[in-house]
Design an enzyme around this catalytic site. Structure first.
Site, mmCIF file in Angstrom:
data_model
loop_
_atom_site.group_PDB
_atom_site.id
_atom_site.type_symbol
_atom_site.label_atom_id
_atom_site.label_comp_id
_atom_site.label_asym_id
_atom_site.label_seq_id
_atom_site.Cartn_x
_atom_site.Cartn_y
_atom_site.Cartn_z
ATOM 1 C CD GLN A 51 -2.973 -1.095 2.369
ATOM 2 O OE1 GLN A 51 -2.386 -1.648 3.421
ATOM 3 N NE2 GLN A 51 -3.928 -0.147 2.302
ATOM 4 C CB CYS A 97 -9.219 -1.322 1.764
ATOM 5 S SG CYS A 97 -7.220 -1.246 1.381
ATOM 6 C CG HIS A 143 -3.339 -5.077 1.286
ATOM 7 N ND1 HIS A 143 -3.973 -4.571 0.211
ATOM 8 C CD2 HIS A 143 -4.075 -4.584 2.272
ATOM 9 C CE1 HIS A 143 -4.824 -3.723 0.663
ATOM 10 N NE2 HIS A 143 -4.890 -3.837 1.840
HETATM 11 ZN ZN ZN Z 1 -6.462 -2.764 2.777
#
Ligand code: ZN
Length: 183
Positions: A51, A97, A143
């Protein structure tokens, strides 16, 4: 420490399978420190390295302090985490998210999981997690394999935009899911 940019849906790194970490040192420590600061600033309850556009198997999770229960915040850092055991029992609940801002979805997750991995120094660690913590860990480990919560909903109608009321601070489960979303 530094706040890193959180990438969003459409960025290719979010869909990559992240690499196993083999080098433990200052660079990894820096990544973890930055991820913790980025998660807290967002604010969120979990963050995976992809991320912040780093395709490595690292996650951080922080359960907020509960003033009513008088419990402190719990911070977890896992390098190369794996689910070694998962309960047959599953439960559906709302998730959001940081990489899919503005949306929530009902996702089914194992109620209980055992996670094995390493800490930032490479030392093996293992935890048994239940309920909300188990849910966040499953979300973050997904993820690392390029899987997002929107892939896990039983049908697309279960993905919906977050309401103004929820953003403003709802209570209970929704508020917890909202904690995963940027303000
Ligand atoms: Zn997430």
């Amino acid at each position: 420490m530094a706040i890193r940019e959180i990438i969003t849906l459409g960025h290719p790194t979010l869909r990559q399978k992240a690499r196993k970490v083999t080098k433990f040192g200052p660079e990894l420590q820096q990544l973890v420190d930055d991820m913790i600061e980025t998660m807290r600033t967002a604010p969120g309850v979990g963050l995976a390295a992809p991320q912040v556009n780093v395709a490595e198997r690292v996650i951080v999770v922080e359960l907020p302090a509960d003033e009513e229960e008088n419990t402190p915040a719990e911070l977890y850092t896992f390098v190369n985490p794996e689910i070694v055991k998962a309960s047959r029992d599953k439960e559906e609940d709302l998730e959001g998210c940081l990489s899919i801002p503005g949306y929530l979805g009902d996702v089914e997750r194992h109620v209980e999981v055992i996670i094995r991995g390493q800490d930032v120094h490479g030392k093996p660690q293992r935890i048994k997690a239940y309920d909300y913590l188990a849910r966040i860990l499953q979300h973050e480990i997904d993820h690392l394999d390029g899987v997002l919560f929107i892939d896990r909903v039983s049908d697309p109608s279960k993905i919906r935009p977050i309401t103004a009321e929820e953003t403003a601070g709802a209570t209970g489960e929704v508020a917890e899911a909202v904690a995963l979303m940027p303000k």
